[in-house]
Design a protein around this motif. Structure first.
Motif, PDB file in Angstrom:
ATOM      1  N   ALA A  88      -7.730 -15.288  24.980  1.00 55.98           N
ATOM      2  CA  ALA A  88      -8.769 -14.683  25.254  1.00 55.98           C
ATOM      3  C   ALA A  88      -8.344 -13.185  25.577  1.00 55.98           C
ATOM      4  O   ALA A  88      -7.279 -12.926  25.853  1.00 55.98           O
ATOM      5  CB  ALA A  88      -9.553 -15.197  26.443  1.00 55.98           C
ATOM      6  N   HIS A  89      -9.457 -12.270  25.564  1.00 60.89           N
ATOM      7  CA  HIS A  89      -8.951 -10.863  25.859  1.00 60.89           C
ATOM      8  C   HIS A  89      -9.084 -10.544  27.293  1.00 60.89           C
ATOM      9  O   HIS A  89      -8.612  -9.547  27.767  1.00 60.89           O
ATOM     10  CB  HIS A  89      -9.840 -10.112  25.228  1.00 60.89           C
ATOM     11  CG  HIS A  89     -11.325 -10.054  25.195  1.00 60.89           C
ATOM     12  ND1 HIS A  89     -12.365 -10.930  24.873  1.00 60.89           N
ATOM     13  CD2 HIS A  89     -12.122  -9.166  26.138  1.00 60.89           C
ATOM     14  CE1 HIS A  89     -13.477 -10.912  25.351  1.00 60.89           C
ATOM     15  NE2 HIS A  89     -13.373  -9.911  26.270  1.00 60.89           N
ATOM     16  N   ALA A  90      -9.838 -11.376  28.084  1.00 59.20           N
ATOM     17  CA  ALA A  90      -9.921 -11.323  29.484  1.00 59.20           C
ATOM     18  C   ALA A  90      -9.886 -12.508  30.176  1.00 59.20           C
ATOM     19  O   ALA A  90     -10.261 -13.487  29.521  1.00 59.20           O
ATOM     20  CB  ALA A  90     -11.332 -10.654  29.755  1.00 59.20           C
ATOM     21  N   ALA A 105      -1.367 -13.863  37.387  1.00 64.63           N
ATOM     22  CA  ALA A 105      -1.790 -12.781  36.414  1.00 64.63           C
ATOM     23  C   ALA A 105      -0.132 -12.034  35.803  1.00 64.63           C
ATOM     24  O   ALA A 105      -0.271 -11.615  34.803  1.00 64.63           O
ATOM     25  CB  ALA A 105      -2.491 -11.724  37.211  1.00 64.63           C
ATOM     26  N   ARG A 106       0.679 -11.899  36.695  1.00 62.51           N
ATOM     27  CA  ARG A 106       2.009 -11.546  36.360  1.00 62.51           C
ATOM     28  C   ARG A 106       2.621 -12.413  35.335  1.00 62.51           C
ATOM     29  O   ARG A 106       3.240 -11.839  34.328  1.00 62.51           O
ATOM     30  CB  ARG A 106       2.658 -11.092  37.361  1.00 62.51           C
ATOM     31  CG  ARG A 106       2.168 -10.385  38.534  1.00 62.51           C
ATOM     32  CD  ARG A 106       3.021 -10.138  39.580  1.00 62.51           C
ATOM     33  NE  ARG A 106       2.521  -8.952  40.785  1.00 62.51           N
ATOM     34  CZ  ARG A 106       2.941  -9.016  41.764  1.00 62.51           C
ATOM     35  NH1 ARG A 106       4.038  -9.716  42.497  1.00 62.51           N
ATOM     36  NH2 ARG A 106       2.394  -8.172  42.789  1.00 62.51           N
ATOM     37  N   LEU A 107       2.646 -13.626  35.724  1.00 58.57           N
ATOM     38  CA  LEU A 107       2.992 -14.455  34.559  1.00 58.57           C
ATOM     39  C   LEU A 107       2.300 -14.492  33.264  1.00 58.57           C
ATOM     40  O   LEU A 107       3.006 -14.315  32.217  1.00 58.57           O
ATOM     41  CB  LEU A 107       3.322 -15.737  34.831  1.00 58.57           C
ATOM     42  CG  LEU A 107       4.058 -16.418  36.157  1.00 58.57           C
ATOM     43  CD1 LEU A 107       3.881 -17.673  36.483  1.00 58.57           C
ATOM     44  CD2 LEU A 107       5.595 -16.174  35.710  1.00 58.57           C
ATOM     45  N   LEU A 108       1.111 -14.118  33.126  1.00 64.15           N
ATOM     46  CA  LEU A 108       0.343 -13.842  31.954  1.00 64.15           C
ATOM     47  C   LEU A 108       0.750 -12.588  31.258  1.00 64.15           C
ATOM     48  O   LEU A 108       0.777 -12.704  30.221  1.00 64.15           O
ATOM     49  CB  LEU A 108      -1.150 -13.955  32.397  1.00 64.15           C
ATOM     50  CG  LEU A 108      -1.984 -15.301  32.279  1.00 64.15           C
ATOM     51  CD1 LEU A 108      -3.274 -15.227  32.657  1.00 64.15           C
ATOM     52  CD2 LEU A 108      -1.680 -15.845  30.842  1.00 64.15           C
ATOM     53  N   TYR A 174       0.864  -5.613  24.183  1.00 63.41           N
ATOM     54  CA  TYR A 174      -0.462  -5.444  24.863  1.00 63.41           C
ATOM     55  C   TYR A 174      -0.437  -4.455  25.997  1.00 63.41           C
ATOM     56  O   TYR A 174       0.575  -4.369  26.787  1.00 63.41           O
ATOM     57  CB  TYR A 174      -1.071  -6.705  25.251  1.00 63.41           C
ATOM     58  CG  TYR A 174      -1.300  -7.849  24.118  1.00 63.41           C
ATOM     59  CD1 TYR A 174      -2.363  -7.236  23.129  1.00 63.41           C
ATOM     60  CD2 TYR A 174      -0.476  -8.912  23.958  1.00 63.41           C
ATOM     61  CE1 TYR A 174      -2.589  -8.365  22.209  1.00 63.41           C
ATOM     62  CE2 TYR A 174      -0.888  -9.768  22.922  1.00 63.41           C
ATOM     63  CZ  TYR A 174      -1.644  -9.490  21.845  1.00 63.41           C
ATOM     64  OH  TYR A 174      -1.971 -10.291  20.888  1.00 63.41           O
ATOM     65  N   LYS A 175      -1.403  -3.774  26.282  1.00 61.86           N
ATOM     66  CA  LYS A 175      -1.720  -3.095  27.522  1.00 61.86           C
ATOM     67  C   LYS A 175      -2.402  -3.894  28.233  1.00 61.86           C
ATOM     68  O   LYS A 175      -3.671  -4.417  27.984  1.00 61.86           O
ATOM     69  CB  LYS A 175      -2.560  -1.737  27.258  1.00 61.86           C
ATOM     70  CG  LYS A 175      -1.894  -0.490  27.782  1.00 61.86           C
ATOM     71  CD  LYS A 175      -2.906   0.713  27.287  1.00 61.86           C
ATOM     72  CE  LYS A 175      -2.107   1.929  27.919  1.00 61.86           C
ATOM     73  NZ  LYS A 175      -2.834   3.016  27.658  1.00 61.86           N
ATOM     74  N   ALA A 204      -5.770  -4.454  24.116  1.00 61.26           N
ATOM     75  CA  ALA A 204      -6.028  -4.394  25.515  1.00 61.26           C
ATOM     76  C   ALA A 204      -6.273  -5.991  25.933  1.00 61.26           C
ATOM     77  O   ALA A 204      -6.869  -6.625  25.323  1.00 61.26           O
ATOM     78  CB  ALA A 204      -7.016  -3.436  26.034  1.00 61.26           C
ATOM     79  N   LYS A 205      -5.763  -6.173  27.272  1.00 62.56           N
ATOM     80  CA  LYS A 205      -5.825  -7.655  27.844  1.00 62.56           C
ATOM     81  C   LYS A 205      -6.389  -7.135  29.388  1.00 62.56           C
ATOM     82  O   LYS A 205      -5.843  -6.462  29.905  1.00 62.56           O
ATOM     83  CB  LYS A 205      -4.850  -8.507  27.635  1.00 62.56           C
ATOM     84  CG  LYS A 205      -4.472  -8.706  26.457  1.00 62.56           C
ATOM     85  CD  LYS A 205      -5.446  -9.787  25.578  1.00 62.56           C
ATOM     86  CE  LYS A 205      -4.807 -10.163  24.230  1.00 62.56           C
ATOM     87  NZ  LYS A 205      -6.009 -10.888  23.471  1.00 62.56           N
TER      88      LYS A 205
END
Length: 613
Positions: A88-90, A105-108, A174-175, A204-205
């Motif tokens: 997913a993008h978000a 979130a940091r692991l992702l 990715y950004k 972008a993610k």
């Protein structure tokens, strides 16, 4: 400075300048710094200011997805998504504090930008550190922006952030934009974010984290892949704490781990912070006892609170107040004690239904709570739970929490063994004594709290055992036939009900407590309900009144009319009446009346015989 006249020998070397008598002997330069004594020795040990202590919650932060405790469902979903390329993008990460939202979130971000010598694609296995991993972990990667929505709530901040989305990443794949506590954004900021979330550029993610998912607009939620991070079970937290303590060389009693895991309420970070505090409760190399952990957290001893609960359930107010005073003297928070009592009421109810194995407690505590639950009814435990719940709120808001808890314990001792209203009514009706109502004193009497409740006092007054000289109450009627039911309605002088029963009820079957009938045409719709209500009120027992479509006999009115018609027919067939009707043509019988036959009184005649002299 330009107007000052410098002495001609200002270029004199420093070796001669300090010998000039006009200079201060305690200074060596123009700023007046004191000279260092040549005999002063440097300190033997000087701590390194760069070697700052790292707290356990940061030191043992998960470095891979396998290190995330209690989030197996989310990791499985992400692993399948990454392996199939359906990323997913978000992402929206939600859950209580300390379950790992920011860490995830940091692991992702690392997984999305993972690159190594052999792998150059999004990858969830982070056991081998990639090219960008270290920079992302240290928070210095140019393409991973971590923001706090609480400090950037304005729409201008969001527009400035989104202006850079259209530019490609400088180094990584990715950004990635990590926005923590996203629910703090303003409405205008959310609106500015909508369009970008709906049609983001391919590079972008977005990863959002929040503890208040309901404050996030549904328009944002519908554009994100949502993951609800679960509260971590106490057993999992306890295992994590034991592992960390072993790595730190610290020793803590097993009960201490249990108390910390329970107090964390599913938050791994809270548990690790408490562990950090617990380790320093004892000297280095010594074991931290459960008592020290309890004192640190302001908790009461669980075994003592279980005994307090048992004494209160037994109705012993004096012992309950003494037990609470002892806990309070050891520093226990009254509100925490009330929370423990709530926990015990819940545990006793669960143990009553499922047994002691359902409780995640030591065997002795589980057995004690099971014993308490088995000695009380389910209704009593539910009533105790409601009382403690209200008492907990009172203790939190009261100016003196200790006094509020003491009053709650007194109420609990009075009401713990009270019967339910149904049981009390049945006991009064049956003439049985009503148990409960007064807290027991240590000697077993009934004056432990200075008086009984009004309900139990009234019950004892109404019970025959409490008043041996009172007049026995009259027995309630118990109709054994339908005719007796009609007679009871007549005796109670309910004229409307009597008329409806006689006119519309066609009895089918009858037994004490149950009537089945066929309703005659025009019967009121509430006739059965009225009959049930009145019979229960008059007889003191429940009645079942049911209607059926057919098969009923005659109503009282139909029976009366039929009997009157039979009598009229017999009269018309009487020979004397027929002769009268023939003698008077056109005559008709208007009404029949039963004339009572007068009783013939036979008088005895006494004959008096004259005696001849």
């Amino acid at each position: 400075m330009a107007d000052l006249d410098l002495p001609p020998d200002t270029d004199t070397p420093d070796t001669e300048a300090h010998e000039r008598p006009e200079r201060d002997a305690n200074t060596v330069d123009m700023f007046g710094a004191p000279a260092v004594a040549p005999t002063a020795a440097p300190p033997l040990h000087q701590p390194d200011p760069d070697a700052a202590y790292t707290v356990i919650a940061r030191k043992y932060r998960p470095r891979t997805f396998e290190d995330l405790f209690g989030q197996e469902a989310m990791v499985r979903t992400l692993r399948n998504a990454f392996s199939s390329g359906r990323i997913a993008h978000a992402f929206m990460l939600t859950g209580v504090r300390g379950v790992g939202k920011t860490t995830t979130a940091r692991l992702l971000a690392r997984a999305l930008n993972y690159k190594s010598d052999t792998i150059d694609q999004p990858h969830l296995d982070l056991s081998v550190e990639g090219v960008h991993c270290r920079a992302i972990i240290d928070g210095r990667h140019m393409d991973v922006l971590e923001l706090d929505a609480a400090s950037r709530t304005k729409v201008e901040d969001m527009r400035e952030l989104l202006d850079g989305v259209r530019y490609a990443p400088s180094e990584a794949r990715y950004k990635v934009y990590i926005i923590d506590e996203v629910h703090m954004l303003s409405t205008a900021s959310f609106n500015a974010l909508l369009k970008t979330l709906e049609e983001p550029p391919p590079h972008a993610k977005f990863i959002f984290a929040t503890t208040e998912i309901r404050k996030v607009p549904v328009t944002i939620l519908s554009r994100c892949q949502r993951f609800d991070l679960r509260r971590v079970e106490p057993e999992v937290i306890q295992a994590n704490l034991e592992m960390i303590a072993a790595a730190e060389g610290a020793r803590i009693e097993p009960e201490g781990y249990i108390m910390i895991a329970r107090a964390a309420e599913g938050s791994v970070r809270d548990a690790q912070s408490l562990l950090d505090q617990a380790i320093v409760q004892a000297d280095e190399g010594k074991t931290v006892t459960a008592a020290q952990v309890r004192d640190m957290m302001g908790l009461a001893d669980r075994g003592q609170t279980i005994e307090l609960f048992a004494v209160a359930m037994a109705g012993n107010a004096a012992e309950a107040l003494k037990a609470f005073a002892a806990l309070y003297g050891f520093g226990a928070d009254p509100v925490v004690v009330m929370l423990d009592l709530l926990d015990h009421a819940h545990a006793a109810s669960v143990a009553k239904a499922l047994g002691p194995d359902a409780l995640k407690l030591p065997s002795d505590q589980a057995a004690r709570l099971t014993q308490i639950g088995s000695s009380a009814s389910a209704g009593t435990l539910n009533r105790v739970w409601q009382m403690l719940l209200k008492a907990h709120d009172e203790a939190r808001r009261a100016p003196d929490p200790k006094a509020a808890v003491e009053m709650a314990l007194i109420r609990l001792c009075y009401a713990a063994d009270l019967p339910s209203p149904e049981e009390a009514l049945k006991a009064i009706r049956d003439g049985a004594p009503v148990a409960g109502g007064e807290p027991r004193s240590p000697s077993g009497g009934g004056q432990g709290g200075g008086g009984g409740s009004a309900m139990s006092a009234a019950a004892r007054q109404l019970a025959p055992q409490a008043a041996p000289h009172a007049v026995a109450a009259p027995a309630l009627p118990s109709p054994q036939s339908f005719d007796e039911v009609v007679a009871l309605i007549d005796a109670k002088r309910d004229i409307t009900l009597k008329l409806d029963v006689e006119r519309y009820v066609r009895p089918i079957s009858f037994r004490p407590g149950a009537i089945t009938y066929e309703a005659a045409p025009g019967a009121p719709s509430n006739l059965s309900g009225r009959l049930v209500s009145r019979l229960k009120e008059w007889t003191g027992q429940p009645w079942l009144v049911a209607t059926e479509g057919a098969g009923g006999g005659e109503t009282a009115w139909e029976k009366e009319k039929r009997e009157a018609a039979d009598v009229r027919r017999q009269v018309e067939q009487d020979p004397f009446v027929r002769s009268v009707m023939e003698a008077f043509p056109g005559a008709e019988i208007v009404s029949l009346r039963q004339v009572p036959v007068p009783e013939v009184v036979v008088e005895e005649t006494v004959s008096i015989e004259d005696d001849d002299d």
